[in-house]
Design an enzyme around this catalytic site. Structure first.
Site, PDB file in Angstrom:
ATOM      1  N   ASP A  30       0.850  -1.191   0.000  1.00  0.00           N
ATOM      2  CA  ASP A  30       0.000   0.000   0.000  1.00  0.00           C
ATOM      3  C   ASP A  30       0.892   1.249   0.000  1.00  0.00           C
ATOM      4  O   ASP A  30       1.877   1.334   0.737  1.00  0.00           O
ATOM      5  CB  ASP A  30      -0.922   0.009   1.228  1.00  0.00           C
ATOM      6  CG  ASP A  30      -2.070   0.989   1.066  1.00  0.00           C
ATOM      7  OD1 ASP A  30      -3.222   0.530   0.963  1.00  0.00           O
ATOM      8  OD2 ASP A  30      -1.814   2.217   1.043  1.00  0.00           O
ATOM      9  N   ILE A  31       0.508   2.221  -0.798  1.00  0.00           N
ATOM     10  CA  ILE A  31       1.307   3.446  -0.954  1.00  0.00           C
ATOM     11  C   ILE A  31       1.250   4.315   0.315  1.00  0.00           C
ATOM     12  O   ILE A  31       2.131   5.147   0.537  1.00  0.00           O
ATOM     13  CB  ILE A  31       0.820   4.229  -2.201  1.00  0.00           C
ATOM     14  CG1 ILE A  31       1.917   5.101  -2.770  1.00  0.00           C
ATOM     15  CG2 ILE A  31      -0.450   5.012  -1.920  1.00  0.00           C
ATOM     16  CD1 ILE A  31       1.613   5.647  -4.152  1.00  0.00           C
ATOM     17  N   ASN A  87     -13.028  -3.039   2.314  1.00  0.00           N
ATOM     18  CA  ASN A  87     -13.976  -1.943   2.487  1.00  0.00           C
ATOM     19  C   ASN A  87     -14.978  -1.912   1.338  1.00  0.00           C
ATOM     20  O   ASN A  87     -14.621  -2.225   0.196  1.00  0.00           O
ATOM     21  CB  ASN A  87     -13.230  -0.607   2.540  1.00  0.00           C
ATOM     22  CG  ASN A  87     -12.300  -0.521   3.733  1.00  0.00           C
ATOM     23  OD1 ASN A  87     -12.620  -1.014   4.813  1.00  0.00           O
ATOM     24  ND2 ASN A  87     -11.141   0.103   3.556  1.00  0.00           N
ATOM     25  N   VAL A  96     -10.938   3.060  -3.809  1.00  0.00           N
ATOM     26  CA  VAL A  96     -10.607   2.512  -5.128  1.00  0.00           C
ATOM     27  C   VAL A  96     -11.621   1.417  -5.443  1.00  0.00           C
ATOM     28  O   VAL A  96     -11.736   0.434  -4.697  1.00  0.00           O
ATOM     29  CB  VAL A  96      -9.168   1.958  -5.177  1.00  0.00           C
ATOM     30  CG1 VAL A  96      -8.867   1.397  -6.565  1.00  0.00           C
ATOM     31  CG2 VAL A  96      -8.141   3.032  -4.807  1.00  0.00           C
ATOM     32  N   HIS A 100     -10.269  -5.200  -3.132  1.00  0.00           N
ATOM     33  CA  HIS A 100      -8.923  -5.487  -2.650  1.00  0.00           C
ATOM     34  C   HIS A 100      -8.993  -5.883  -1.183  1.00  0.00           C
ATOM     35  O   HIS A 100      -9.760  -5.308  -0.416  1.00  0.00           O
ATOM     36  CB  HIS A 100      -7.993  -4.281  -2.823  1.00  0.00           C
ATOM     37  CG  HIS A 100      -8.586  -2.983  -2.397  1.00  0.00           C
ATOM     38  ND1 HIS A 100      -9.475  -2.276  -3.180  1.00  0.00           N
ATOM     39  CD2 HIS A 100      -8.433  -2.247  -1.270  1.00  0.00           C
ATOM     40  CE1 HIS A 100      -9.840  -1.177  -2.567  1.00  0.00           C
ATOM     41  NE2 HIS A 100      -9.232  -1.132  -1.390  1.00  0.00           N
ATOM     42  N   HIS A 102      -7.087  -5.636   2.148  1.00  0.00           N
ATOM     43  CA  HIS A 102      -5.974  -5.028   2.871  1.00  0.00           C
ATOM     44  C   HIS A 102      -5.410  -6.082   3.810  1.00  0.00           C
ATOM     45  O   HIS A 102      -6.175  -6.749   4.526  1.00  0.00           O
ATOM     46  CB  HIS A 102      -6.465  -3.874   3.758  1.00  0.00           C
ATOM     47  CG  HIS A 102      -6.933  -2.662   3.040  1.00  0.00           C
ATOM     48  ND1 HIS A 102      -6.156  -1.543   2.865  1.00  0.00           N
ATOM     49  CD2 HIS A 102      -8.125  -2.371   2.470  1.00  0.00           C
ATOM     50  CE1 HIS A 102      -6.850  -0.618   2.217  1.00  0.00           C
ATOM     51  NE2 HIS A 102      -8.047  -1.092   1.975  1.00  0.00           N
TER      52      HIS A 102
END
Ligand code: AMP
Length: 125
Positions: A30-31, A87, A96, A100, A102
């Protein structure tokens, strides 16, 4: 469905710190990490939200969660533990619109995991 930033990562149009890839999924850091270890596992198939997971997608979604454990075992944090989060939509905090998982690890994680956006009235008891 239009491409998201994650499709651009899958297609190598923008860079990412990729830690795993196979035919079904991609995992990358993750950025904006929220824990010492924070990476995302995404399907290569475009699925916008949890609400859009079809019956035919069950194997793909199961694969994402299998991978979370597999990477955790390989990276050595499976035993001490970690959190997986997916989420959904605005109230879930999704930003986004390509599903995905996390994966957060590397420290004890608090519960509940969110901060309410609605501030309580300080005059209330
Ligand atoms: P969510 O808010 O659940 O939709 O999570 C989206 C996550 O994607 C956030 O934690 C972002 O920090 C992360 N993110 C957004 N853009 C990138 C990127 N280019 N590379 C890696 N992670 C990203």
């Amino acid at each position: 469905m239009s491409d998201t930033i994650f499709d651009k990562i899958i297609n190598r149009e923008i860079p990412a710190d990729i830690i795993y890839e196979d035919d079904i999924a991609l995992a990358f850091k993750d950025i904006n990490p929220q824990a010492p270890v924070h990476f995302l596992i995404i399907p290569k198939k475009q699925i916008a939200t949890v609400n859009d997971i079809s019956k035919d997608d069950r194997e793909i979604v199961g694969h994402l969660y299998w991978l979370a454990g597999e990477i955790a075992r390989k990276e050595g944090f499976a035993e001490e533990g970690f959190r997986t989060v997916m989420n959904c939509n605005e109230f879930g905090g999704q930003t986004v619109y390509h599903i995905h998982v996390h994966v957060l690890a590397g420290k004890p994680l608090g519960w509940p995991p969110y901060q309410d956006r609605v501030k309580k009235n300080p005059m209330e008891a």
